[in-house]
Write a protein that holds these residues in place. Structure first.
Motif, short mmCIF file in Angstrom:
data_model
loop_
_atom_site.label_atom_id
_atom_site.label_comp_id
_atom_site.label_asym_id
_atom_site.label_seq_id
_atom_site.Cartn_x
_atom_site.Cartn_y
_atom_site.Cartn_z
N UNK B 132 0.80 -1.22 0.00
CA UNK B 132 0.00 0.00 0.00
C UNK B 132 0.83 1.27 0.00
N UNK B 133 2.15 1.18 0.06
CA UNK B 133 2.97 2.38 -0.02
C UNK B 133 3.95 2.29 -1.18
N UNK B 134 3.55 1.51 -2.22
CA UNK B 134 4.49 1.22 -3.31
C UNK B 134 5.07 2.48 -3.94
N UNK B 135 4.26 3.53 -4.11
CA UNK B 135 4.75 4.74 -4.78
C UNK B 135 5.91 5.35 -3.99
N UNK B 136 5.75 5.40 -2.66
CA UNK B 136 6.82 5.94 -1.82
C UNK B 136 8.04 5.02 -1.85
N UNK B 137 7.75 3.70 -1.88
CA UNK B 137 8.84 2.71 -1.91
C UNK B 137 9.73 2.94 -3.12
N UNK B 138 9.11 3.16 -4.30
CA UNK B 138 9.92 3.34 -5.50
C UNK B 138 10.83 4.57 -5.37
N UNK B 139 10.29 5.64 -4.77
CA UNK B 139 11.11 6.85 -4.61
C UNK B 139 12.26 6.57 -3.66
N UNK B 140 11.94 5.93 -2.54
CA UNK B 140 12.94 5.70 -1.50
C UNK B 140 14.05 4.78 -2.02
N UNK B 141 13.65 3.68 -2.65
CA UNK B 141 14.64 2.71 -3.12
C UNK B 141 15.42 3.27 -4.30
N UNK B 171 22.35 17.07 -8.32
CA UNK B 171 21.35 16.74 -9.32
C UNK B 171 20.22 15.92 -8.73
N UNK B 172 20.60 14.94 -7.92
CA UNK B 172 19.58 14.06 -7.35
C UNK B 172 18.63 14.84 -6.45
N UNK B 173 19.18 15.67 -5.57
CA UNK B 173 18.30 16.36 -4.63
C UNK B 173 17.45 17.40 -5.36
N UNK B 174 17.97 17.93 -6.47
CA UNK B 174 17.17 18.93 -7.18
C UNK B 174 16.01 18.29 -7.92
N UNK B 175 16.27 17.15 -8.55
CA UNK B 175 15.23 16.57 -9.40
C UNK B 175 14.32 15.60 -8.64
N UNK B 176 14.69 15.29 -7.42
CA UNK B 176 13.81 14.47 -6.59
C UNK B 176 12.49 15.19 -6.34
N UNK B 177 12.59 16.52 -6.10
CA UNK B 177 11.39 17.28 -5.73
C UNK B 177 10.33 17.28 -6.85
N UNK B 178 10.69 17.64 -8.10
CA UNK B 178 9.68 17.56 -9.15
C UNK B 178 9.14 16.15 -9.37
N UNK B 220 12.42 14.88 -15.08
CA UNK B 220 13.08 14.77 -13.78
C UNK B 220 13.69 13.39 -13.60
N UNK B 221 13.02 12.36 -14.12
CA UNK B 221 13.56 11.01 -13.98
C UNK B 221 14.83 10.84 -14.80
N UNK B 222 14.80 11.38 -16.03
CA UNK B 222 16.00 11.29 -16.86
C UNK B 222 17.17 11.96 -16.14
N UNK B 223 16.87 13.09 -15.48
CA UNK B 223 17.91 13.78 -14.74
C UNK B 223 18.39 12.93 -13.57
N UNK B 224 17.47 12.22 -12.93
CA UNK B 224 17.88 11.41 -11.79
C UNK B 224 18.73 10.23 -12.22
N UNK B 225 18.43 9.69 -13.40
CA UNK B 225 19.27 8.61 -13.90
C UNK B 225 20.63 9.16 -14.31
#
Lengths: 117, 410
Positions: B132-141, B171-178, B220-225
């Protein structure tokens, strides 16, 4: 609980697979280190001084802004999950929360914390 | 219960009976089943990367007017296997001054963080763990991948690698927010954080509800990768190769695999959240068809990532930070507010009425944003300092004072 067991197993496996690859590479490849080979590679020049230096303060500012934002955004998730059953005033409250968040962003912006110099 | 309507269920049931028949306890059987399921999925995903590498090299080759790999096997399909055999027999060189434990853990953590996301992706109807928290799990992991890169860059004891680590974190901390903001919109519309629930709620794909959120998520995901246009962390021309400069052999290959897998995982998550996941004609009766649909959609998004890589030049670090904090984040906040307020009033309009009113709101926001950007460009253009242009001085360049005088005038 069962699904978390599965996820635990999956995470353990996903740590295991790359570790296995690394071990394989370690045993299948040759191992002939010499002082030149294990030197720090900086385009042929010898490295000068300490590597682990102090870093730019700018990174720290961004980290602070990020920390504030990320923590507040996580608070928005329960609101979003309950959204369909919320009355109008709860929706408006959520919107006010987001506007406060935006105000923090504007403040950081005006203060110059978001300018890379 | 036929094999076509319940493929995983039938196999799981058969294995369960087999294990119970061997006299194993109920709990151990469950653990074994999960171990087999997770093992099969993780292996398939890793093997899939081999194909992705071939695909990406081929596509990038075409973008650059080359043929790409075409010597080993039909269409060069066996090229990645040849590369794998080569790289696995190469020496793993550990630099003398490196922090060895962290140095070796870096690639492993990076790959594991990406792979672990697959634990919650709903592959077909009723398959994939419904947390039930899969969306948060994907962000965290997903953030663990960045942690791995940071560890590698820090532990290599190399100045270029360290610079790369700094950039990665920024880069990670900037694009995590969007990203997190864009993910909020599907969660809000579906009313659940479970990915399976989000897919089931998408009678109309959420890309119709929130096309702009999809665009923000994608960028934002492309930036995170850390892929081109945002590949500052491995900018060859500036910091040699960035975080993996000191890595060689199989340990380097783990980074390589992790990078490709991360890009495809972005595609899979995008497909689940915005493109209806396994939804498609006949997917409910034949779940394997659902898997095929998900794979095609994930592949489409992945193709967009490769396309961006093939077409766009790298951005500067200040441009990258500005783009996230001064453009994507405010835009995502506006989108969220508009979606929240609008959805409350159009909830009774029926499926398509709701979707189309959201779509209309998104179009209005997109038009306003583009007009604002035009205006911003004009303002900036008028403020720009005069600089010498090529071809302006056909004979010989006049001495320096001309430039200082224009600067004083502006």
């Amino acid at each position: 609980m069962n699904s978390w067991l599965y996820i635990g197993i999956f995470v353990a496996l996903s740590l295991f697979f790359p570790a296995l690859l690394a071990v394989l590479g370690w045993f299948l490849g040759p191992r002939r280190p010499n002082p030149v080979k294990t030197d720090t590679y900086e385009c042929g020049l010898e490295t000068v001084g300490e590597t682990w230096v102090q870093f730019k303060i700018q990174y720290y500012l961004f980290a602070l802004v990020f920390l504030i934002f990320d923590v507040e955004l996580v608070f928005l998730y329960p609101w979003a999950v309950a959204y369909n059953s919320l009355p109008l005033y709860a929706v408006v409250e959520g919107v006010i929360f987001i506007i406060l968040l935006a105000a923090a962003l504007v403040y950081a912006w005006r203060k110059g914390a978001l300018t890379w110099s | 219960m036929g094999i076509l309507s319940q493929p995983i269920g039938v196999i799981a049931e058969w294995l369960r009976n087999l294990f119970l028949g061997w006299g194993l306890s109920e709990g151990l059987t469950t653990v074994l089943l999960y171990l087999i399921g997770a093992g099969v999925l993780a292996t398939l995903v890793q093997v899939w990367v081999i194909f992705l590498i071939w695909f990406e090299r081929k596509i990038i080759g075409r973008f650059q007017d080359r043929l790409g790999p075409n010597r080993v096997g039909p269409y060069g399909l066996l090229q990645p296997f040849a590369d794998l055999i080569k790289i696995i027999t190469k020496e793993v060189i550990i630099p003398r001054d490196a922090d060895k434990a962290v140095y070796l853990l870096g690639p492993i953590i990076m790959d594991a963080g990406v792979l672990a996301i697959w634990a919650v992706i709903p592959l077909m109807p009723m398959v994939g763990m419904d947390v039930n928290v899969a969306a948060l799990y994907t962000i965290a992991v997903g953030a663990f991948a960045t942690l791995g890169i940071l560890m590698a860059g820090w532990a290599s004891n190399n100045k270029f690698a360290l610079l790369s680590a700094f950039r990665t974190v920024a880069q990670m901390i900037s694009y995590e927010v969007p990203t997190v903001l864009a993910l909020l919109i599907p969660v809000m519309l579906a009313g659940t954080m479970s990915l399976q629930g989000i897919v089931e709620a998408q009678h109309v794909w959420y890309i119709v509800f929130a096309p702009l959120a999809f665009v923000i998520y994608f960028i934002a995901s492309v930036a995170e990768v850390g892929r081109t246009p945002f590949d500052l962390l491995e900018a060859e021309s500036e910091i040699v190769a960035g975080f993996h400069i000191e890595y060689s052999g199989m340990v380097f290959a783990i980074f390589y695999v992790g990078d490709f897998l991360h890009a495809f995982t972005i595609g899979a998550l995008g497909a689940v959240l915005f493109l209806g996941g396994w939804r498609g004609p006949g997917a409910e009766t034949f779940p394997l068809l659902g898997l095929l649909y998900l794979w095609i959609k994930a592949f489409l998004v992945y193709f967009l990532v490769v396309w961006a890589r093939g077409s766009l030049p790298r951005v500067r670090i200040d441009q990258m930070m500005d783009f996230s904090w001064k453009f994507l984040t405010p835009l995502a906040l506006i989108l969220l507010v508009v979606a929240a307020v609008l959805d409350h009033f159009v909830m009774g309009f029926g499926m398509w009425g709701r979707a189309l009113s959201h779509f209309a709101a998104n179009v209005v926001i997109a038009v306003l944003t583009l007009r604002y950007l035009d205006h911003y460009d004009k303002v900036r253009e008028s403020k720009r300092r005069m600089v010498a242009q090529p071809g302006q001085y056909p004979v010989a360049r006049p001495p320096v004072p001309v430039e200082t005088s224009t600067e004083a005038a502006s």
